[in-house]
Design an enzyme around this catalytic site. Structure first.
Site, PDB file in Angstrom:
ATOM      1  N   ARG A 171      54.462  38.326  20.146  1.00 50.68           N
ATOM      2  CA  ARG A 171      54.352  39.498  19.637  1.00 50.68           C
ATOM      3  C   ARG A 171      53.262  39.838  18.955  1.00 50.68           C
ATOM      4  O   ARG A 171      52.892  41.196  18.911  1.00 50.68           O
ATOM      5  CB  ARG A 171      55.587  39.659  18.383  1.00 50.68           C
ATOM      6  CG  ARG A 171      56.936  39.698  18.868  1.00 50.68           C
ATOM      7  CD  ARG A 171      57.933  39.659  17.752  1.00 50.68           C
ATOM      8  NE  ARG A 171      58.433  38.561  17.563  1.00 50.68           N
ATOM      9  CZ  ARG A 171      59.211  37.853  16.622  1.00 50.68           C
ATOM     10  NH1 ARG A 171      59.189  38.917  15.485  1.00 50.68           N
ATOM     11  NH2 ARG A 171      59.732  36.830  16.658  1.00 50.68           N
TER      12      ARG A 171
ATOM     13  N   GLU B 265      59.649  30.210   9.807  1.00 52.33           N
ATOM     14  CA  GLU B 265      60.875  30.687   9.018  1.00 52.33           C
ATOM     15  C   GLU B 265      62.342  29.956   9.615  1.00 52.33           C
ATOM     16  O   GLU B 265      62.924  29.435   8.767  1.00 52.33           O
ATOM     17  CB  GLU B 265      61.179  31.881   8.921  1.00 52.33           C
ATOM     18  CG  GLU B 265      61.855  32.331   7.882  1.00 52.33           C
ATOM     19  CD  GLU B 265      62.322  33.887   7.859  1.00 52.33           C
ATOM     20  OE1 GLU B 265      61.954  34.607   8.747  1.00 52.33           O
ATOM     21  OE2 GLU B 265      63.188  34.207   6.885  1.00 52.33           O
TER      22      GLU B 265
HETATM   23  C1  PRP Z   1      56.924  35.411  14.792  1.00 56.09           C
HETATM   24  C2  PRP Z   1      56.436  36.326  14.541  1.00 56.09           C
HETATM   25  C3  PRP Z   1      54.930  35.822  13.886  1.00 56.09           C
HETATM   26  C4  PRP Z   1      55.665  34.533  13.033  1.00 56.09           C
HETATM   27  C5  PRP Z   1      55.859  34.857  11.868  1.00 56.09           C
HETATM   28  O1  PRP Z   1      56.749  34.775  16.146  1.00 56.09           O
HETATM   29  O2  PRP Z   1      56.209  37.171  15.941  1.00 56.09           O
HETATM   30  O3  PRP Z   1      53.928  35.327  15.052  1.00 56.09           O
HETATM   31  O4  PRP Z   1      56.888  34.569  13.990  1.00 56.09           O
HETATM   32  O5  PRP Z   1      56.298  33.673  11.188  1.00 56.09           O
HETATM   33  P1  PRP Z   1      55.501  32.980  10.312  1.00 56.09           P
HETATM   34  O6  PRP Z   1      54.616  33.598   9.239  1.00 56.09           O
HETATM   35  O7  PRP Z   1      56.481  31.878   9.109  1.00 56.09           O
HETATM   36  O8  PRP Z   1      54.648  31.948  11.172  1.00 56.09           O
HETATM   37  P2  PRP Z   1      57.647  33.739  16.998  1.00 56.09           P
HETATM   38  O9  PRP Z   1      57.071  32.271  16.603  1.00 56.09           O
HETATM   39  O10 PRP Z   1      59.283  33.800  16.552  1.00 56.09           O
HETATM   40  O11 PRP Z   1      57.360  34.039  18.526  1.00 56.09           O
HETATM   41  P3  PRP Z   1      57.479  35.279  19.195  1.00 56.09           P
HETATM   42  O12 PRP Z   1      56.279  36.047  18.908  1.00 56.09           O
HETATM   43  O13 PRP Z   1      57.184  34.684  20.710  1.00 56.09           O
HETATM   44  O14 PRP Z   1      58.863  35.830  19.091  1.00 56.09           O
HETATM   45  N1  ADE Z   2      59.657  35.836  12.362  1.00 55.06           N
HETATM   46  C1  ADE Z   2      59.577  34.974  11.700  1.00 55.06           C
HETATM   47  N2  ADE Z   2      60.495  35.353  10.566  1.00 55.06           N
HETATM   48  C2  ADE Z   2      61.049  36.719  11.255  1.00 55.06           C
HETATM   49  C3  ADE Z   2      61.885  37.612  10.558  1.00 55.06           C
HETATM   50  N3  ADE Z   2      62.663  37.478   9.661  1.00 55.06           N
HETATM   51  N4  ADE Z   2      62.249  38.773  11.442  1.00 55.06           N
HETATM   52  C4  ADE Z   2      61.544  38.883  12.720  1.00 55.06           C
HETATM   53  N5  ADE Z   2      60.670  38.018  12.880  1.00 55.06           N
HETATM   54  C5  ADE Z   2      60.342  36.994  12.286  1.00 55.06           C
END
Ligand code: PRP
Ligand code: ADE
Length: 172
Positions: free
Chosen positions: A59, A96
Site C-alpha cells: 500500500r 497489528e
Molecule cells: C499495512 C499498512 C502498513 C502497515 C501498518 O501493510 O499498509 O504498511 O500494515 O502497520 P504497522 O504500523 O503495525 O506496521 P501490510 O503489512 O498489511 O501489507 P500490505 O500493504 O501489502 O497490505
Molecule cells: N494495517 C495494520 N492495521 C490495519 C488496520 N486496522 N486497517 C487497515 N490496515 C491496517
C-alpha cells in the site's frame, strides 16, 4: 464537499476478530477520493527539502508513486522478502496482525540523501520503524514519515520518537 474520512470504509473484525480494518481501497475506487487523498498528502510535503520518496509494499506503493511523480523525485520500492533481484539489506518487524520482513536494494539510497517515507496507514509503527532502519543502514536521513491514516490507539508514534511523523486522518 466530502471529507477524506467520508471515503474510508471501516470493516470490523477483519482480518481477525477485534481489528477494525480501515480500507484504503474504498478511497481509491472513487476518482474524487483518490484525487483528494493525493492532494492532501502533497500539501503535507509543501516546502520540505528532500531527495527521495520510499514506500513499503504494497500500500505504500499506491501513494508513494504519484507523489514522487508529481514532485519529480525518485521512488524507492521497499519490498517484502525475496522479491528484489540485486543485493539487499532487510529488516523484520511485527504488525497489528502477524510478522513480516522487508528489503531494500543496497544501492537504492545514497549516504546523506534525505528520504520521505510514505504509507497508507500507521498502526503499531512496526513497518515504519523497519523502513527507518533500512534507510539509515544505507546512510540515508529520514526527514518525514507521512501517512494517509493513523491509528492513534496503537501508539505507533511512540516507536518513531524523535522522527517527523504526520498523517492526514487520525483515528482514536
Ligand atoms: C499495512 C499498512 C502498513 C502497515 C501498518 O501493510 O499498509 O504498511 O500494515 O502497520 P504497522 O504500523 O503495525 O506496521 P501490510 O503489512 O498489511 O501489507 P500490505 O500493504 O501489502 O497490505
Ligand atoms: N494495517 C495494520 N492495521 C490495519 C488496520 N486496522 N486497517 C487497515 N490496515 C491496517
Amino acid at each position: 464537499m466530502k471529507k477524506l474520512e467520508d471515503y474510508v470504509v471501516s470493516i470490523p473484525d477483519f482480518p481477525e476478530p477485534g481489528i477494525i480494518f480501515r480500507d484504503v481501497t474504498s478511497v481509491l475506487q472513487d476518482a474524487d477520493g483518490l484525487n483528494l487523498a493525493i492532494h492532501l498528502l502533497m500539501e503535507k510535503l509543501e516546502g520540505l527539502d528532500f531527495d527521495v520518496i520510499a514506500g513499503a509494499e504494497s500500500r505504500g506503493f499506491i501513494f508513494g508513486m504519484p507523489l514522487a511523480y508529481n514532485l519529480h523525485k525518485p521512488f524507492i520500492p521497499v519490498r517484502k522478502k525475496g522479491k528484489l533481484p540485486r543485493e539487499t539489506v532487510s529488516a523484520s518487524y511485527e504488525l497489528e496482525y502477524g510478522t513480516a520482513e522487508i528489503e531494500i536494494h543496497k544501492d537504492a539510497i545514497l549516504p546523506g540523501q534525505k528520504v520521505v517515507l510514505i504509507d497508507d496507514l500507521i498502526a503499531t509503527g512496526g513497518t515504519s520503524k523497519a523502513m527507518i532502519q533500512l534507510v539509515e543502514s544505507l546512510g540515508g536521513i529520514v526527514v518525514k514519515n507521512l501517512f494517509l491514516m493513523e491509528l492513534a490507539g496503537l501508539n505507533g508514534r511512540a516507536k518513531l520518537e524523535g522522527y517527523n511523523v504526520d498523517s492526514v486522518i487520525v483515528y482514536d
